[in-house]
Design a protein around this motif. Sequence first.
Motif, PDB file in Angstrom:
ATOM      1  N   THR A  87       8.243  -6.038  -4.554  1.00  0.00           N
ATOM      2  CA  THR A  87       9.375  -6.017  -3.699  1.00  0.00           C
ATOM      3  C   THR A  87      10.162  -7.439  -3.971  1.00  0.00           C
ATOM      4  O   THR A  87      11.352  -7.257  -4.260  1.00  0.00           O
ATOM      5  CB  THR A  87       9.110  -5.984  -2.315  1.00  0.00           C
ATOM      6  N   ASN A  88       9.398  -8.616  -3.931  1.00  0.00           N
ATOM      7  CA  ASN A  88      10.308  -9.856  -3.952  1.00  0.00           C
ATOM      8  C   ASN A  88      10.743  -9.979  -5.312  1.00  0.00           C
ATOM      9  O   ASN A  88      11.709 -10.543  -5.553  1.00  0.00           O
ATOM     10  CB  ASN A  88       9.320 -10.834  -3.569  1.00  0.00           C
ATOM     11  N   ILE A  89      10.002  -9.355  -6.507  1.00  0.00           N
ATOM     12  CA  ILE A  89      10.563  -9.643  -8.005  1.00  0.00           C
ATOM     13  C   ILE A  89      11.526  -8.673  -8.140  1.00  0.00           C
ATOM     14  O   ILE A  89      12.776  -9.282  -8.313  1.00  0.00           O
ATOM     15  CB  ILE A  89       9.425  -9.288  -8.663  1.00  0.00           C
ATOM     16  N   LEU A  90      11.786  -7.250  -7.562  1.00  0.00           N
ATOM     17  CA  LEU A  90      12.791  -6.524  -7.800  1.00  0.00           C
ATOM     18  C   LEU A  90      14.071  -7.115  -6.887  1.00  0.00           C
ATOM     19  O   LEU A  90      15.026  -7.003  -7.509  1.00  0.00           O
ATOM     20  CB  LEU A  90      12.271  -5.206  -7.201  1.00  0.00           C
ATOM     21  N   LYS A  91      13.737  -7.600  -5.860  1.00  0.00           N
ATOM     22  CA  LYS A  91      15.043  -8.189  -4.923  1.00  0.00           C
ATOM     23  C   LYS A  91      15.752  -9.242  -5.714  1.00  0.00           C
ATOM     24  O   LYS A  91      17.038  -9.444  -5.796  1.00  0.00           O
ATOM     25  CB  LYS A  91      14.683  -8.806  -3.581  1.00  0.00           C
ATOM     26  N   GLY A  92      14.676 -10.164  -6.497  1.00  0.00           N
ATOM     27  CA  GLY A  92      15.290 -11.325  -7.196  1.00  0.00           C
ATOM     28  C   GLY A  92      16.036 -10.989  -8.452  1.00  0.00           C
ATOM     29  O   GLY A  92      16.967 -11.547  -8.521  1.00  0.00           O
ATOM     30  N   VAL A  93      15.566  -9.745  -8.956  1.00  0.00           N
ATOM     31  CA  VAL A  93      16.376  -9.345 -10.204  1.00  0.00           C
ATOM     32  C   VAL A  93      17.559  -8.844  -9.669  1.00  0.00           C
ATOM     33  O   VAL A  93      18.810  -9.183 -10.276  1.00  0.00           O
ATOM     34  CB  VAL A  93      15.600  -8.237 -11.080  1.00  0.00           C
ATOM     35  N   GLN A  96      20.374 -11.291  -9.000  1.00  0.00           N
ATOM     36  CA  GLN A  96      21.095 -11.751 -10.088  1.00  0.00           C
ATOM     37  C   GLN A  96      22.645 -11.196 -10.630  1.00  0.00           C
ATOM     38  O   GLN A  96      23.331 -11.551 -11.220  1.00  0.00           O
ATOM     39  CB  GLN A  96      20.355 -12.080 -10.999  1.00  0.00           C
ATOM     40  N   HIS A  97      22.546  -9.849  -9.985  1.00  0.00           N
ATOM     41  CA  HIS A  97      23.720  -8.957 -10.577  1.00  0.00           C
ATOM     42  C   HIS A  97      24.868  -8.683  -9.410  1.00  0.00           C
ATOM     43  O   HIS A  97      25.282  -7.694  -9.690  1.00  0.00           O
ATOM     44  CB  HIS A  97      23.042  -7.856 -11.191  1.00  0.00           C
TER      45      HIS A  97
END
Length: 99
Positions: A87-93, A96-97
């Motif tokens: 979850t936290n990695i996907l939210k971070g990605v 950025q956009h």
Amino acid sequence: MEKFEDLIQSPTPVLVDFYAEWCGPCKAMKPILEEVKAAVGDKVRIVKIDVDERPALAGDYQIQAVPTFILFKNGEPVWRHSGVIQTNILKGVLAQHYV
């Protein structure tokens, strides 16, 4: 029904989840995607595409494994990932956009 090509032309980022009903890791992503959607709200649109129902579309984007995620912005793929993602990695990605 909105055409896929029109859908991904949006300036709002569109996260496409290429999945299959029979896929265990795809099922594991369901609560993760729900949590991400709750966190990002309208900043990102999340769309699910069943590769068994849309094989030509899956072929167009060379989907070799499910789940595969592609993030589109203005019709261009800006990020791609295959497999379960935290979850936290996907939210971070996604962060950025944002527009």
